[in-house]
Design a protein around this motif. Structure first.
Motif, PDB file in Angstrom:
ATOM      1  N   TYR A 186      14.587  12.773   0.960  1.00  0.00           N
ATOM      2  CA  TYR A 186      15.087  13.405   2.185  1.00  0.00           C
ATOM      3  C   TYR A 186      15.160  12.282   3.199  1.00  0.00           C
ATOM      4  O   TYR A 186      14.177  11.958   3.865  1.00  0.00           O
ATOM      5  N   LYS A 187      16.338  11.675   3.328  1.00  0.00           N
ATOM      6  CA  LYS A 187      16.483  10.421   4.054  1.00  0.00           C
ATOM      7  C   LYS A 187      16.106  10.534   5.519  1.00  0.00           C
ATOM      8  O   LYS A 187      15.468   9.641   6.079  1.00  0.00           O
ATOM      9  N   SER A 188      16.513  11.625   6.181  1.00  0.00           N
ATOM     10  CA  SER A 188      16.248  11.730   7.618  1.00  0.00           C
ATOM     11  C   SER A 188      14.758  11.800   7.926  1.00  0.00           C
ATOM     12  O   SER A 188      14.320  11.435   9.013  1.00  0.00           O
ATOM     13  N   LYS A 189      13.952  12.263   6.968  1.00  0.00           N
ATOM     14  CA  LYS A 189      12.494  12.316   7.131  1.00  0.00           C
ATOM     15  C   LYS A 189      11.805  11.147   6.447  1.00  0.00           C
ATOM     16  O   LYS A 189      10.579  11.041   6.474  1.00  0.00           O
ATOM     17  N   GLN A 190      12.598  10.284   5.798  1.00  0.00           N
ATOM     18  CA  GLN A 190      12.075   9.097   5.110  1.00  0.00           C
ATOM     19  C   GLN A 190      10.999   9.470   4.082  1.00  0.00           C
ATOM     20  O   GLN A 190       9.925   8.881   4.054  1.00  0.00           O
ATOM     21  N   MET A 191      11.332  10.429   3.236  1.00  0.00           N
ATOM     22  CA  MET A 191      10.471  10.810   2.123  1.00  0.00           C
ATOM     23  C   MET A 191      11.255  10.591   0.832  1.00  0.00           C
ATOM     24  O   MET A 191      12.409  11.017   0.720  1.00  0.00           O
ATOM     25  N   TYR A 192      10.602   9.929  -0.124  1.00  0.00           N
ATOM     26  CA  TYR A 192      11.291   9.574  -1.361  1.00  0.00           C
ATOM     27  C   TYR A 192      10.359   9.795  -2.554  1.00  0.00           C
ATOM     28  O   TYR A 192       9.131   9.748  -2.420  1.00  0.00           O
ATOM     29  N   LEU A 193      10.993  10.004  -3.737  1.00  0.00           N
ATOM     30  CA  LEU A 193      10.210  10.147  -4.965  1.00  0.00           C
ATOM     31  C   LEU A 193      11.057   9.673  -6.131  1.00  0.00           C
ATOM     32  O   LEU A 193      12.243  10.008  -6.229  1.00  0.00           O
ATOM     33  N   ILE A 194      10.437   8.886  -7.010  1.00  0.00           N
ATOM     34  CA  ILE A 194      11.116   8.429  -8.224  1.00  0.00           C
ATOM     35  C   ILE A 194      10.195   8.638  -9.414  1.00  0.00           C
ATOM     36  O   ILE A 194       8.971   8.762  -9.273  1.00  0.00           O
ATOM     37  N   VAL A 195      10.802   8.693 -10.588  1.00  0.00           N
ATOM     38  CA  VAL A 195      10.055   8.794 -11.842  1.00  0.00           C
ATOM     39  C   VAL A 195      10.529   7.675 -12.759  1.00  0.00           C
ATOM     40  O   VAL A 195      11.735   7.516 -12.983  1.00  0.00           O
ATOM     41  N   ILE A 196       9.582   6.881 -13.259  1.00  0.00           N
ATOM     42  CA  ILE A 196       9.879   5.809 -14.207  1.00  0.00           C
ATOM     43  C   ILE A 196       9.199   6.165 -15.531  1.00  0.00           C
ATOM     44  O   ILE A 196       7.978   6.390 -15.564  1.00  0.00           O
ATOM     45  N   THR A 197       9.978   6.226 -16.592  1.00  0.00           N
ATOM     46  CA  THR A 197       9.472   6.656 -17.894  1.00  0.00           C
ATOM     47  C   THR A 197       9.292   5.463 -18.825  1.00  0.00           C
ATOM     48  O   THR A 197      10.212   4.667 -19.002  1.00  0.00           O
ATOM     49  N   ASP A 198       8.103   5.343 -19.412  1.00  0.00           N
ATOM     50  CA  ASP A 198       7.830   4.322 -20.424  1.00  0.00           C
ATOM     51  C   ASP A 198       7.449   5.018 -21.720  1.00  0.00           C
ATOM     52  O   ASP A 198       6.478   5.795 -21.755  1.00  0.00           O
TER      53      ASP A 198
END
Length: 261
Positions: A143-155
Motif C-alpha cells: 500500500y504505497k501511500s501508507k508505505q507498507m510492503y510485503l514480499i515472499v521469497i521461496t527457497d
C-alpha cells in the motif's frame, strides 16, 4: 504672381497615452486563472484587484487607462467566484465519497496470489500487487501511500538440503542485517503460520540498497515458514516512524500467508 509665404505651423502637442495600472492587468490574469487552476484562490483576489483598479482609474482624472481590462477582470472574477461557491458542495461530496470508499476498502479483505498461484496472502482492499520490490520474490504486495510492503521469497528445500528452519532463518536474518546501517534485531520467536512451524523477529536499520528504502530507518517483520517442501521467507516492512500504528496490520497479513495449490 508673388510667392505666397506659408504660415508657420503650430508645433504638434504630443498626446500622452493613459497608463494601465498593473492592478488592472493582475485582475484579468487572476480571473482567467480561476477557470483553469486557481479556483477561489485566484477568483477572490481578481475581484479585489478589479475594484481597486477601477477606483484608481476613476480618481486619476484620465491619467490612467485600462478601464476595460479592469472591468473584464472584475466580471470574470465574479463569474468564477459564483461558480466556485456553487461547486463547494460538489467538492465536499466528492471528498466525503472518496473517504468512504477508502474506509470501505480498508475494512474489506481480498486474497492476492503469486503468478503461479502457489503463495497467497489476504490483504485490505487498498493493497495491490507491486512488482519491482524484489527480483527474487514470488509475491509482492503493498500500500504505497501508507508505505507498507510485503514480499515472499521461496527457497526449495532440495536446493538447500542441509538447512533447518533455524539455520535458514538465521542466514536470511544475518544477510539482511549486513545490508543495513545501524542495524538491530529482536530475539526470534516461534510462530505457527498456515499450520506450519515458523520463526519471526524484527529487524531495524537504514537500507544500503535500493533508493526506495535508502536514507531512513525501516523496520522489517522477518518471518520464515517451513511448509515441508520449502522455506518461505516473508518480509513485511514500513518506516520506523510508522511502525507502531502499522505493525499490527503487517503481522495480521503475515499470519494469513498460505502456500500450496
Amino acid at each position: 504672381m508673388a510667392d505666397e509665404t506659408p504660415l508657420p505651423r503650430s508645433p504638434a502637442v504630443p498626446q500622452t497615452v493613459p497608463r494601465t495600472p498593473p492592478v488592472a492587468i493582475w485582475s484579468l490574469i487572476l480571473a482567467v486563472l480561476s477557470f483553469t487552476c486557481g479556483w477561489l484562490f485566484t477568483a477572490i483576489p481578481a475581484v479585489i484587484c478589479g475594484h481597486i483598479a477601477r477606483a484608481k482609474i476613476r480618481k486619476s482624472g484620465g491619467a490612467l487607462g485600462g478601464r476595460g481590462i479592469a472591468t473584464a477582470g472584475l466580471i470574470l472574477g465574479y463569474i468564477a467566484l459564483v461558480l466556485g461557491i456553487m461547486g463547494i458542495p460538489l467538492l465536499v461530496s466528492m471528498i466525503q465519497s472518496d473517504r468512504e470508499r477508502l474506509q470501505r476498502l480498508s475494512t474489506e479483505r481480498k486474497e492476492i496470489a503469486s503468478d503461479d498461484g502457489k503463495t497467497k496472502v489476504t490483504v485490505p482492499g487498498t493493497w495491490t500487487k507491486m512488482p519491482g520490490l524484489n527480483k527474487q520474490a514470488s509475491l509482492q504486495v503493498g500500500y504505497k501511500s501508507k508505505q507498507m510492503y510485503l514480499i515472499v521469497i521461496t527457497d526449495a528445500k532440495a536446493d538447500v538440503p542441509d538447512l533447518t528452519l533455524e539455520k535458514h532463518h538465521q542466514l536470511t536474518r544475518d544477510r539482511m542485517l549486513q545490508k543495513m546501517k545501524n542495524a538491530s534485531a529482536t530475539q526470534s520467536v516461534s510462530r505457527t503460520i498456515d499450520g506450519h512451524p515458523a520463526l519471526q523477529d524484527e529487524l531495524t536499520g537504514t537500507e544500503k540498497g535500493p533508493a526506495l528504502f535508502r536514507e531512513r530507518p525501516w523496520v522489517f517483520l522477518h518471518t520464515t515458514v517451513d511448509d515441508g517442501d520449502h522455506f518461505q521467507q516473508i518480509l513485511a516492512w514500513t518506516p520506523k516512524s510508522r511502525w507502531q500504528p502499522q505493525n499490527q496490520l503487517l503481522r495480521e497479513i503475515t499470519r494469513t500467508f498460505h502456500s500450496g495449490e
